[in-house]
Every structure is written in C-alpha cells, then in structure tokens.
Design a protein around this motif. Structure first.
Motif, PDB file in Angstrom:
ATOM      1  N   ARG A 199       0.823  -1.215   0.000  1.00  0.00           N
ATOM      2  CA  ARG A 199       0.000   0.000   0.000  1.00  0.00           C
ATOM      3  C   ARG A 199       0.858   1.267   0.000  1.00  0.00           C
ATOM      4  O   ARG A 199       0.518   2.261  -0.662  1.00  0.00           O
ATOM      5  N   LYS A 200       1.954   1.245   0.715  1.00  0.00           N
ATOM      6  CA  LYS A 200       2.847   2.409   0.737  1.00  0.00           C
ATOM      7  C   LYS A 200       3.443   2.670  -0.649  1.00  0.00           C
ATOM      8  O   LYS A 200       3.556   3.819  -1.095  1.00  0.00           O
ATOM      9  N   VAL A 201       3.835   1.598  -1.320  1.00  0.00           N
ATOM     10  CA  VAL A 201       4.440   1.765  -2.637  1.00  0.00           C
ATOM     11  C   VAL A 201       3.398   2.184  -3.670  1.00  0.00           C
ATOM     12  O   VAL A 201       3.673   3.034  -4.528  1.00  0.00           O
ATOM     13  N   VAL A 202       2.202   1.626  -3.595  1.00  0.00           N
ATOM     14  CA  VAL A 202       1.149   2.031  -4.527  1.00  0.00           C
ATOM     15  C   VAL A 202       0.842   3.521  -4.369  1.00  0.00           C
ATOM     16  O   VAL A 202       0.639   4.233  -5.359  1.00  0.00           O
ATOM     17  N   SER A 203       0.834   4.004  -3.132  1.00  0.00           N
ATOM     18  CA  SER A 203       0.556   5.422  -2.897  1.00  0.00           C
ATOM     19  C   SER A 203       1.646   6.310  -3.489  1.00  0.00           C
ATOM     20  O   SER A 203       1.407   7.488  -3.796  1.00  0.00           O
ATOM     21  N   TYR A 204       2.844   5.753  -3.664  1.00  0.00           N
ATOM     22  CA  TYR A 204       3.944   6.487  -4.306  1.00  0.00           C
ATOM     23  C   TYR A 204       3.852   6.387  -5.832  1.00  0.00           C
ATOM     24  O   TYR A 204       4.027   7.375  -6.548  1.00  0.00           O
ATOM     25  N   VAL A 205       3.572   5.187  -6.333  1.00  0.00           N
ATOM     26  CA  VAL A 205       3.581   4.936  -7.777  1.00  0.00           C
ATOM     27  C   VAL A 205       2.395   5.565  -8.496  1.00  0.00           C
ATOM     28  O   VAL A 205       2.541   6.181  -9.561  1.00  0.00           O
ATOM     29  N   LYS A 206       1.212   5.419  -7.929  1.00  0.00           N
ATOM     30  CA  LYS A 206      -0.004   5.799  -8.637  1.00  0.00           C
ATOM     31  C   LYS A 206      -0.026   7.266  -9.084  1.00  0.00           C
ATOM     32  O   LYS A 206      -0.348   7.555 -10.244  1.00  0.00           O
ATOM     33  N   PRO A 207       0.307   8.229  -8.219  1.00  0.00           N
ATOM     34  CA  PRO A 207       0.297   9.629  -8.660  1.00  0.00           C
ATOM     35  C   PRO A 207       1.267   9.898  -9.806  1.00  0.00           C
ATOM     36  O   PRO A 207       0.980  10.728 -10.689  1.00  0.00           O
ATOM     37  N   ILE A 208       2.392   9.197  -9.821  1.00  0.00           N
ATOM     38  CA  ILE A 208       3.369   9.382 -10.895  1.00  0.00           C
ATOM     39  C   ILE A 208       2.800   8.886 -12.219  1.00  0.00           C
ATOM     40  O   ILE A 208       2.911   9.557 -13.254  1.00  0.00           O
ATOM     41  N   LEU A 209       2.160   7.729 -12.191  1.00  0.00           N
ATOM     42  CA  LEU A 209       1.566   7.192 -13.413  1.00  0.00           C
ATOM     43  C   LEU A 209       0.404   8.050 -13.884  1.00  0.00           C
ATOM     44  O   LEU A 209       0.224   8.261 -15.086  1.00  0.00           O
ATOM     45  N   GLU A 210      -0.383   8.545 -12.952  1.00  0.00           N
ATOM     46  CA  GLU A 210      -1.522   9.397 -13.308  1.00  0.00           C
ATOM     47  C   GLU A 210      -1.064  10.675 -13.988  1.00  0.00           C
ATOM     48  O   GLU A 210      -1.698  11.171 -14.924  1.00  0.00           O
ATOM     49  N   LYS A 211       0.060  11.213 -13.537  1.00  0.00           N
ATOM     50  CA  LYS A 211       0.580  12.456 -14.082  1.00  0.00           C
ATOM     51  C   LYS A 211       1.231  12.267 -15.444  1.00  0.00           C
ATOM     52  O   LYS A 211       1.039  13.073 -16.370  1.00  0.00           O
ATOM     53  N   SER A 212       1.969  11.185 -15.594  1.00  0.00           N
ATOM     54  CA  SER A 212       2.751  10.978 -16.820  1.00  0.00           C
ATOM     55  C   SER A 212       2.049  10.154 -17.882  1.00  0.00           C
ATOM     56  O   SER A 212       2.367  10.263 -19.067  1.00  0.00           O
ATOM     57  N   TYR A 213       1.097   9.325 -17.480  1.00  0.00           N
ATOM     58  CA  TYR A 213       0.423   8.434 -18.434  1.00  0.00           C
ATOM     59  C   TYR A 213      -1.074   8.491 -18.185  1.00  0.00           C
ATOM     60  O   TYR A 213      -1.691   7.525 -17.727  1.00  0.00           O
TER      61      TYR A 213
END
Length: 219
Positions: A199-213
């Motif tokens: 859950r900690k890693v998803v909270s880090y990854v998801k915003p990056i993917l939402e912004k770039s892709y």
C-alpha cells in the motif's frame, strides 16, 4: 531505447522483499514482471549441468536464456551462490543488460508497462524508469525470510553468514549507493507486513503514473 510504456524499477539486497512486492504490483497494474536475478541464475544453471563450458560460450551460442528462467532448478541454493558470483562478470552483465532493457522498454503488448527487480535496475538498467524503489530490511529480518525459502538443515546463523557474503559482493560493485539516491522511494520493510509495504508503494507509484500516463489503462 525510447520508453513508450511506464517502467517501475525495484532495487534492494537479498530477501528485502523485492520479488514479493514486484509480483503484487505487476498484478495490480498489469505490468510485465521480470526478476532479473533469474537471468544470472540461468547462466549458473547452464554451467552447472555442463551444457556450456563457460559464460562466453553461452553468449556466443545465441542461446535464448529466457526459455529457461522459469525452470524450478534455478531456485536451488547452489545456483543462488553461483549466480551471485557470476553477476560480478562484466561480460555477462553487459550481455544481460541488453536483454533486460529490451524487455523493460518493449514489454508484450497485453501489458501496461514493465516492472523489474534486482540490482542496479534504476541506475544502470533503466535509469529513466518512472518509479524507482529501494527496499531495505535488517539483516536478521532478511535471514528469517530467507530461511523459509531454503531446504531444511540451515541454521539462522548460517543464513546470516550467507546473506553477509551476498551483501558484500553486491555492495562492492561499482554502482551508486541506491539508498542515498534522492530519486528513489526508499522503504524499510523490517516491521511491515506485505500488505503494508504494498500500500505504501502504490501510494507512491499511482500519482506518478496518473501524471505521466493519463491514458494508461493501469490507473
């Protein structure tokens, strides 16, 4: 190589939780997952069964190493030790680097991206990865995790010594100190459950993917 789909890079020492986390992220985001350590294990296995006489023979033969990375024999502890030693061979590393990059930058069409775990993934293999994660855990905790994967007969002291040897080989390679790289999301998993780490890693990854892709199906 040109990056078309997102790439997640996970680095860390043995038994820090890389594989478990990578598999869960792969399923969650529908990313192609490659355990890069299996490539080195495959080299060690081919040498052990004497199919080839040297690493150079494997490379020049154009043998498709990907055809055996799911062989259960690669999990044998003797293969683990040999693979750790083989990973120091510059010729092997350069050869496998191209395979890893090809997979990372051109994952199968049915996947939304690629996720690789291993050593120096975010610094050497995929320096332009969208998300770079470094996992830490105490030596004692890693030993407790590792012993569960080993055949019976190993004491915790033996496993700790084994991990120390692996760590020394990993840390003396000429690669940057990943834990001190500001581009990394560093997570100590010692006192975390698998679910908490995920859950900690998803909270880090998801915003990056939402912004770039924004058009990525994995969001």
């Amino acid at each position: 190589m040109k990056k078309i789909k997102p790439i997640i890079a996970i680095d860390g020492l043995t038994a820090s939780g890389k594989g478990t986390l990578a598999r869960k992220l792969s399923a969650y985001f529908n990313f192609y997952y490659l355990d890069t350590g299996l490539l080195y294990r495959a080299f060690a296995y081919l040498l052990k069964i004497e199919k080839f006489s040297s690493s150079a023979d494997i490379i020049t033969s154009n043998f498709d190493i990907m055809t055996i990375i799911n062989d259960l024999n690669l999990k044998d502890e003797s293969i683990t030790d040999s693979a750790s030693i083989i990973s120091q061979d510059q010729l092997v590393r350069e050869y496998l680097l191209e395979i890893q990059r090809k997979i990372a930058y051109s994952p199968p069409n049915e996947f939304n991206g690629a996720i690789l775990d291993g050593r120096d993934i975010g610094t050497v293999v995929c320096p332009d990865a969208d998300c770079k994660i470094f996992l830490e855990a105490s030596l004692e905790e890693r030993a407790m995790r590792k012993i569960l994967d080993l055949q019976k007969g190993y004491s915790i002291e033996q496993v700790i010594d084994m991990l120390k040897e692996h760590d020394t080989r990993d840390q003396t390679r000429t690669i940057p100190n990943l834990a001190n790289n500001d581009m990394y999301f560093t997570l100590n998993t010692t006192d975390l459950t698998v679910g908490e780490s995920f859950r900690k890693v998803v909270s880090y990854v998801k915003p990056i993917l939402e912004k770039s892709y924004s058009n990525c199906n994995c969001i």
